[in-house]
Enzyme design. Sequence first.
Site, PDB file in Angstrom:
ATOM      1  N   THR A 171       0.644  -1.181  -0.100  1.00 43.93           N
ATOM      2  CA  THR A 171       0.094  -0.033   0.130  1.00 43.93           C
ATOM      3  C   THR A 171       0.787   1.359   0.048  1.00 43.93           C
ATOM      4  O   THR A 171       0.374   2.388  -0.447  1.00 43.93           O
ATOM      5  CB  THR A 171      -0.805   0.064   1.314  1.00 43.93           C
ATOM      6  OG1 THR A 171      -0.004  -0.333   2.395  1.00 43.93           O
ATOM      7  CG2 THR A 171      -2.108  -0.944   1.278  1.00 43.93           C
ATOM      8  N   GLY A 187      18.463  -9.490   6.810  1.00 47.31           N
ATOM      9  CA  GLY A 187      17.731  -9.849   5.626  1.00 47.31           C
ATOM     10  C   GLY A 187      16.547 -10.680   5.696  1.00 47.31           C
ATOM     11  O   GLY A 187      16.124 -11.359   4.733  1.00 47.31           O
ATOM     12  N   ALA A 188      16.104 -10.792   6.947  1.00 48.04           N
ATOM     13  CA  ALA A 188      14.879 -11.553   7.234  1.00 48.04           C
ATOM     14  C   ALA A 188      13.673 -10.868   7.105  1.00 48.04           C
ATOM     15  O   ALA A 188      12.492 -11.325   7.298  1.00 48.04           O
ATOM     16  CB  ALA A 188      15.078 -11.805   8.775  1.00 48.04           C
ATOM     17  N   SER A 248      13.783  -5.490   8.953  1.00 48.47           N
ATOM     18  CA  SER A 248      14.548  -4.136   8.649  1.00 48.47           C
ATOM     19  C   SER A 248      15.658  -3.722   9.399  1.00 48.47           C
ATOM     20  O   SER A 248      15.625  -2.887  10.061  1.00 48.47           O
ATOM     21  CB  SER A 248      13.442  -2.950   8.603  1.00 48.47           C
ATOM     22  OG  SER A 248      13.807  -2.051   7.797  1.00 48.47           O
ATOM     23  N   SER A 249      16.619  -4.683   9.459  1.00 44.83           N
ATOM     24  CA  SER A 249      17.744  -4.408  10.286  1.00 44.83           C
ATOM     25  C   SER A 249      18.486  -3.052   9.644  1.00 44.83           C
ATOM     26  O   SER A 249      19.107  -2.402  10.370  1.00 44.83           O
ATOM     27  CB  SER A 249      18.872  -5.479  10.162  1.00 44.83           C
ATOM     28  OG  SER A 249      19.276  -5.794   8.847  1.00 44.83           O
ATOM     29  N   GLU A 258      19.240   5.260   2.027  1.00 48.30           N
ATOM     30  CA  GLU A 258      19.087   3.963   1.648  1.00 48.30           C
ATOM     31  C   GLU A 258      18.683   3.981   0.096  1.00 48.30           C
ATOM     32  O   GLU A 258      19.385   3.336  -0.810  1.00 48.30           O
ATOM     33  CB  GLU A 258      18.113   3.069   2.446  1.00 48.30           C
ATOM     34  CG  GLU A 258      17.850   1.694   1.986  1.00 48.30           C
ATOM     35  CD  GLU A 258      17.555   0.705   3.040  1.00 48.30           C
ATOM     36  OE1 GLU A 258      17.636   1.204   4.302  1.00 48.30           O
ATOM     37  OE2 GLU A 258      17.074  -0.311   2.757  1.00 48.30           O
ATOM     38  N   ASP A 291       9.842   1.657   7.037  1.00 47.21           N
ATOM     39  CA  ASP A 291      10.768   1.125   7.963  1.00 47.21           C
ATOM     40  C   ASP A 291      11.515   2.089   8.830  1.00 47.21           C
ATOM     41  O   ASP A 291      11.524   2.097   9.862  1.00 47.21           O
ATOM     42  CB  ASP A 291      11.837   0.193   7.035  1.00 47.21           C
ATOM     43  CG  ASP A 291      11.300  -0.737   6.444  1.00 47.21           C
ATOM     44  OD1 ASP A 291      10.108  -1.092   6.295  1.00 47.21           O
ATOM     45  OD2 ASP A 291      12.095  -1.546   5.621  1.00 47.21           O
TER      46      ASP A 291
HETATM   47  P1  ADP Z   1      16.973  -6.178   6.252  1.00 45.90           P
HETATM   48  O1  ADP Z   1      15.688  -6.810   5.721  1.00 45.90           O
HETATM   49  O2  ADP Z   1      17.154  -6.856   7.477  1.00 45.90           O
HETATM   50  O3  ADP Z   1      17.105  -4.752   6.227  1.00 45.90           O
HETATM   51  P2  ADP Z   1      18.846  -5.459   4.232  1.00 45.90           P
HETATM   52  O4  ADP Z   1      19.428  -6.361   3.262  1.00 45.90           O
HETATM   53  O5  ADP Z   1      17.935  -4.365   3.999  1.00 45.90           O
HETATM   54  O6  ADP Z   1      18.066  -6.443   5.259  1.00 45.90           O
HETATM   55  O7  ADP Z   1      20.009  -4.785   5.205  1.00 45.90           O
HETATM   56  C1  ADP Z   1      20.936  -5.855   5.811  1.00 45.90           C
HETATM   57  C2  ADP Z   1      22.253  -4.969   5.974  1.00 45.90           C
HETATM   58  O8  ADP Z   1      22.406  -4.001   7.044  1.00 45.90           O
HETATM   59  C3  ADP Z   1      23.492  -6.034   6.446  1.00 45.90           C
HETATM   60  O9  ADP Z   1      23.916  -6.711   5.239  1.00 45.90           O
HETATM   61  C4  ADP Z   1      24.276  -5.075   6.848  1.00 45.90           C
HETATM   62  O10 ADP Z   1      25.124  -4.388   5.795  1.00 45.90           O
HETATM   63  C5  ADP Z   1      23.309  -3.788   7.725  1.00 45.90           C
HETATM   64  N1  ADP Z   1      23.373  -4.248   9.184  1.00 45.90           N
HETATM   65  C6  ADP Z   1      22.248  -4.698   9.461  1.00 45.90           C
HETATM   66  N2  ADP Z   1      22.070  -4.846  11.105  1.00 45.90           N
HETATM   67  C7  ADP Z   1      23.588  -4.605  11.056  1.00 45.90           C
HETATM   68  C8  ADP Z   1      24.449  -4.778  12.257  1.00 45.90           C
HETATM   69  N3  ADP Z   1      23.755  -5.162  13.354  1.00 45.90           N
HETATM   70  N4  ADP Z   1      25.741  -4.411  12.109  1.00 45.90           N
HETATM   71  C9  ADP Z   1      26.308  -4.143  10.935  1.00 45.90           C
HETATM   72  N5  ADP Z   1      25.368  -3.870   9.719  1.00 45.90           N
HETATM   73  C10 ADP Z   1      24.311  -4.326   9.820  1.00 45.90           C
HETATM   74 MG    MG Z   2      16.237  -3.593   4.651  1.00 40.74          MG
END
Ligand code: ADP
Ligand code: MG
Length: 383
Positions: A38, A123-124, A127-128, A161, A173
Site C-alpha cells: 500500500t 535480511g529476514a 528491517s535491520s 538507503e 521502515d
Molecule cells: P533487512 O531486511 O534486514 O533490512 P537489508 O538487506 O536491507 O535487510 O539490510 C541488511 C544489511 O544491513 C546488512 O547486510 C548490513 O550491511 C546492515 N546491517 C544490519 N544490521 C547490522 C548490524 N547489526 N551491524 C552491521 N550492519 C548491519
Molecule cells: Mg532493509
Amino acid sequence: MSSELRARVVEEFRRRFGGEPSFLARAPGRVNLIGDHTDYNDGFVLPMAIDREVWFAVRARDDRRVAVHSIDFDEDASFALDQGGPRRDGWVEYLRGVSWALEQGGCPTRGWEGVAAGDVPLGAGLSSSAALELAAARTFAAISGIVWQPVAMARLAQRAENEWVGVNCGIMDQLISAAGEAAHALLIDCRSLETRLVVVPDSAAVVVLDTGTRRGLVDSAYNERRAQCERAARHFHVAALRDLESETFQRRAAELDPVTRKRARHVITENARTLEAATLLEHGDVAAVGTLMNESHVSLRDDFEVSRPELDAMVDAAQRHGACFGARMTGAGFGGCAVALVQHESAAAFTRAVADEYTRNVGLRPAVYVCSASQGASIESAS
Ligand code: ADP
Ligand code: MG
C-alpha cells in the site's frame, strides 16, 4: 535482550578505544502488522517497532572522521566526512549514506568513534538496515547538535538507503524505527506522513514467523506490481490508488483487465483493512484485527500474488492454532516472514506448535520471534 546489547557495546568500546563512551544510541527493527504493497500507492501501513535493535556506543572526535567497529561483522571501518569517495558494499555504507543525507539536508555533521552491535536478524524482513540507519542518524544528530525530528530524520535515512546504498524502499521502515513507541503500533499515512499511535493491547502477543525462505527475482515482480497499480490509477484518473473510492472501483472494475483488476482490488481493500485494523486495535478488539489479518493474507496471495507455498504453509499452521487471532505474510513477499497475533499467555506454546507443524509440512526449521512493541530511536546514557 537490549540490556545485553548495551553491555556488549560498552565493554567493547572500553577495550578498543579506552575510556567510556559519552552516550549510546539505539534504534529498533520492525514488523508490519497489516498494510502491504500500500505504501507506494500513497496508502496506509500499520507497523510496530520491535524489541530487536541496533546499538552504538559513541564518543566525539576532534577530526572529521568516523571510525566504527562492528561486533557482528568483527570488522573496523572508517571514513572522512568530507569525502564523497566511491560507494562500496557493506554495513559502513549505511553510515556514510546517513552522513551524506544529513549534509545534503543542510545538517553539518561532526566526527565520532564507536562500536556497533545488533540483534535484528539481517535480511529476514525485520528491517535491520533501517535500525542501523536510525541508530546512526541518532548518533550523528547527538554528536552534531542536530535537533531530533523523527519524521525528518526518517526521510533522510530513507534517502540514504535509496540514493546512497541504492535500495528502492518506501518510508515505512525508517519512520517506524524513528517514531515507534513502547506498547504501540503506528498507523502511517504514506502520502502525508501523518502518524497515529495505536495501543497494542496486553492481551495480544505479536509473533514473527520466519519461513527461512528468501525472496528471489523480487525486483522485477515488484516493479511489475507497481506498474500495474499505476496503470489502474491512470485508468480512473486518480493520482494514486489511495484516491480511488471503493464504490467507484466496484462499479467500474470490469473496465480493467483481469490481472490489473486483482492488483487494484488488493490495494483498495488492504487500505480499508489497515484503517479498520487501527481502529479495532484501539478498541482492544484483537479478534477482529486477527480476522482482517487473515483476509489480508488471502488478498496478498490471490489478488496481489506475492505469497509463496512456504508462507502459505506458515500462515495456515498459525491460523489453525487455537491461540491465534489471525496471521498473514508480512513485507514485500516471495519469502521471508509471516506475522501472527496470538493470545499473550499462549505465545510460547503457539510458537512451539507452529514451528513443529511448519517443519513437518515444509521440511524447514523456522526462526520464531515473540515481539513486544518498543520505542523508536533514542539516546541512552552510558552509565
Ligand atoms: P533487512 O531486511 O534486514 O533490512 P537489508 O538487506 O536491507 O535487510 O539490510 C541488511 C544489511 O544491513 C546488512 O547486510 C548490513 O550491511 C546492515 N546491517 C544490519 N544490521 C547490522 C548490524 N547489526 N551491524 C552491521 N550492519 C548491519
Ligand atoms: Mg532493509
